[in-house]
Design a protein around this motif. Sequence first.
Motif, PDB file in Angstrom:
ATOM      1  N   THR A   1       0.717  -1.294  -0.083  1.00  0.00           N
ATOM      2  CA  THR A   1      -0.106   0.036  -0.025  1.00  0.00           C
ATOM      3  C   THR A   1       0.713   1.139   0.078  1.00  0.00           C
ATOM      4  OG1 THR A   1      -0.228  -0.328   2.402  1.00  0.00           O
ATOM      5  CG2 THR A   1      -2.138  -0.978   1.049  1.00  0.00           C
ATOM      6  N   ALA A   2       2.196   1.319  -0.092  1.00  0.00           N
ATOM      7  CA  ALA A   2       2.915   2.276  -0.130  1.00  0.00           C
ATOM      8  C   ALA A   2       2.788   3.313   0.916  1.00  0.00           C
ATOM      9  CB  ALA A   2       3.071   2.897  -1.785  1.00  0.00           C
ATOM     10  N   MET A   3       2.561   4.690   0.228  1.00  0.00           N
ATOM     11  CA  MET A   3       2.425   5.592   1.149  1.00  0.00           C
ATOM     12  C   MET A   3       0.919   6.147   0.825  1.00  0.00           C
ATOM     13  SD  MET A   3       5.592   8.025   1.509  1.00  0.00           S
ATOM     14  CE  MET A   3       4.886   8.768   3.179  1.00  0.00           C
ATOM     15  N   ALA A   4       0.076   5.189   0.560  1.00  0.00           N
ATOM     16  CA  ALA A   4      -1.392   5.368   0.683  1.00  0.00           C
ATOM     17  C   ALA A   4      -2.107   5.964   1.832  1.00  0.00           C
ATOM     18  CB  ALA A   4      -2.093   4.246   0.099  1.00  0.00           C
ATOM     19  N   MET A   5      -2.975   6.907   1.833  1.00  0.00           N
ATOM     20  CA  MET A   5      -3.622   7.426   2.649  1.00  0.00           C
ATOM     21  C   MET A   5      -4.972   7.264   2.738  1.00  0.00           C
ATOM     22  SD  MET A   5      -1.718  11.268   2.720  1.00  0.00           S
ATOM     23  CE  MET A   5      -2.598  11.741   1.310  1.00  0.00           C
TER      24      MET A   5
ATOM     25  N   TYR B   1       6.673   0.617  -3.480  1.00  0.00           N
ATOM     26  CA  TYR B   1       5.363  -0.042  -3.347  1.00  0.00           C
ATOM     27  C   TYR B   1       5.235  -0.230  -1.778  1.00  0.00           C
ATOM     28  CZ  TYR B   1       5.874  -1.154  -8.343  1.00  0.00           C
ATOM     29  OH  TYR B   1       6.225  -1.063  -9.771  1.00  0.00           O
TER      30      TYR B   1
ATOM     31  N   GLU C   1       7.062   8.336   6.069  1.00  0.00           N
ATOM     32  CA  GLU C   1       6.197   9.171   6.832  1.00  0.00           C
ATOM     33  C   GLU C   1       7.091   9.627   8.174  1.00  0.00           C
ATOM     34  OE1 GLU C   1       3.370  10.451   5.966  1.00  0.00           O
ATOM     35  OE2 GLU C   1       3.091  11.537   7.479  1.00  0.00           O
TER      36      GLU C   1
ATOM     37  N   GLY D   1      -4.615   9.877  -3.239  1.00  0.00           N
ATOM     38  CA  GLY D   1      -3.579   9.701  -2.106  1.00  0.00           C
ATOM     39  C   GLY D   1      -3.496   8.255  -2.055  1.00  0.00           C
ATOM     40  N   THR D   2      -3.393   7.466  -3.356  1.00  0.00           N
ATOM     41  CA  THR D   2      -3.172   6.082  -3.073  1.00  0.00           C
ATOM     42  C   THR D   2      -1.785   5.631  -3.680  1.00  0.00           C
ATOM     43  OG1 THR D   2      -4.224   5.836  -5.308  1.00  0.00           O
ATOM     44  CG2 THR D   2      -5.394   5.207  -3.299  1.00  0.00           C
TER      45      THR D   2
ATOM     46  N   ALA E   1       0.282   2.233  -4.286  1.00  0.00           N
ATOM     47  CA  ALA E   1      -0.423   1.198  -3.851  1.00  0.00           C
ATOM     48  C   ALA E   1      -0.857   0.284  -4.939  1.00  0.00           C
ATOM     49  CB  ALA E   1      -1.510   1.687  -3.161  1.00  0.00           C
TER      50      ALA E   1
END
Lengths: 253, 253
Positions: free
Chosen positions: A45-49, A110, A119, B44-45, B48
């Motif tokens: 999910t990497a840096m997904a928010m 990734y 983060e 914001g993904t 991912a």
Amino acid sequence: MNTRPLILISNDDGYDAKGINDLANFVRDLGDIIIVAPDGGRSGTAMAMTSASPVRVKKVREEEGLQVYACSGTPCDCVKLAFEFLLPRRPDIVLAGINHGDNAAVNVHYSGTMGVVIEGMMKHVASVGFSSCKRAADADFSALRPYIHHIVAKVLAEGLPNHVCLNVNFPERDTFGGVKICSMDAGQWLNEWEKRTDPHGRDYYWLTGNYETPNANDATTDRWALDHGFVAITPIQLDMTAYRAMALLKNYF
Amino acid sequence: MNTRPLILISNDDGYDAKGINDLANFVRDLGDIIIVAPDGGRSGTAMAMTSASPVRVKKVREEEGLQVYACSGTPCDCVKLAFEFLLPRRPDIVLAGINHGDNAAVNVHYSGTMGVVIEGMMKHVASVGFSSCKRAADADFSALRPYIHHIVAKVLAEGLPNHVCLNVNFPERDTFGGVKICSMDAGQWLNEWEKRTDPHGRDYYWLTGNYETPNANDATTDRWALDHGFVAITPIQLDMTAYRAMALLKNYF
């Protein structure tokens, strides 16, 4: 007043994965630990928010020197929530992992594990991600213990340069040839999908793939280090600017 | 034989967003276009990927020189699926956007738009992301048209260095002070959550926040360029290795 270091730990395999609990145990003597981790698997999910829906968090465990929170969001969400609401003060270090599966080479882009670490780095806290080539849910990570303890103690004592974090990957085997400071291998994934047909005749696709590098003989990369039995420590930076391309582009536009 | 350039376009706002359809229109004369984009918003993904469930894709539109596919996955999934199953050959360029909302500064790490671009770069195809400070779903992007056309034509003609892609951001206003080649501003998001209580008395959290940079007066950054009315072109590289930290780390471990 409590002067023990404060250690924030997250991951992308979920708060109840073996890897994150091993990591907390391995560094338990080095500080007070707060785990804020997803309530289930969030690999890749990497840096997904999470912005399209709200996020929830609940405390699932508390004992002397350890609190564990489970969060409905992504690894990045966990770090952001921890800093704003869950930590009593800024942490001394942010750790991620132990990930079940390596995050060397381009996988830093990734990886939800490395999302945690990036983060933390963005928030100016020394941050380190730990991943192992062992993927099994019940993997034996005991051989990693002295290395992880040493690295965390060293970073707690010495810090890291501003906007630099560490991506630490361990080979599959249980005896290591030592530690190597590496560069990020720049290969790519190929054959990335397995196409299937459902009982109603409609196609669907499962992500899979094999990693291929043109740099297999380059002994400076993290991929090489893992393939040759070394613990790979790759320093990763926040700044992604391609400075070497700027002069060329000034002629373009 | 068709010798027109092949242009792959994706985004993170979904295949039916105004921005992606404007982008396709703006470069329509430059090649044959295949859009493979999420079937809804995926802001914001980052990079991912979808690994815990399968992904589906369907063709939603086809006309001369344009095909549009909607995919159930992430922006990254869209690019990966396009390369493996949907494109008749390797594309000459990968484009992303126009994103409704800028992706300058550290947002390159969070952005699904830039996820598309980084994925294209990883596959050794020249890749460019376009984003605007205008967030509205019905934003008027017509002022961007000549800039986008020029940039895409130039990159199609000249290419980009290996493992370098472009993050292009446009200011809110409709007249620009020209183009600036920028570095990535390294600020951070603060006040990232709005805490609410549901009708049953339980807390939940909405992602929000404000961006703060310590470099507000640094005229080399993309954030500065946007704030001063310039089109910001930031070259972004695949390699995240912090080479400057390697010597220090060799003393650490």
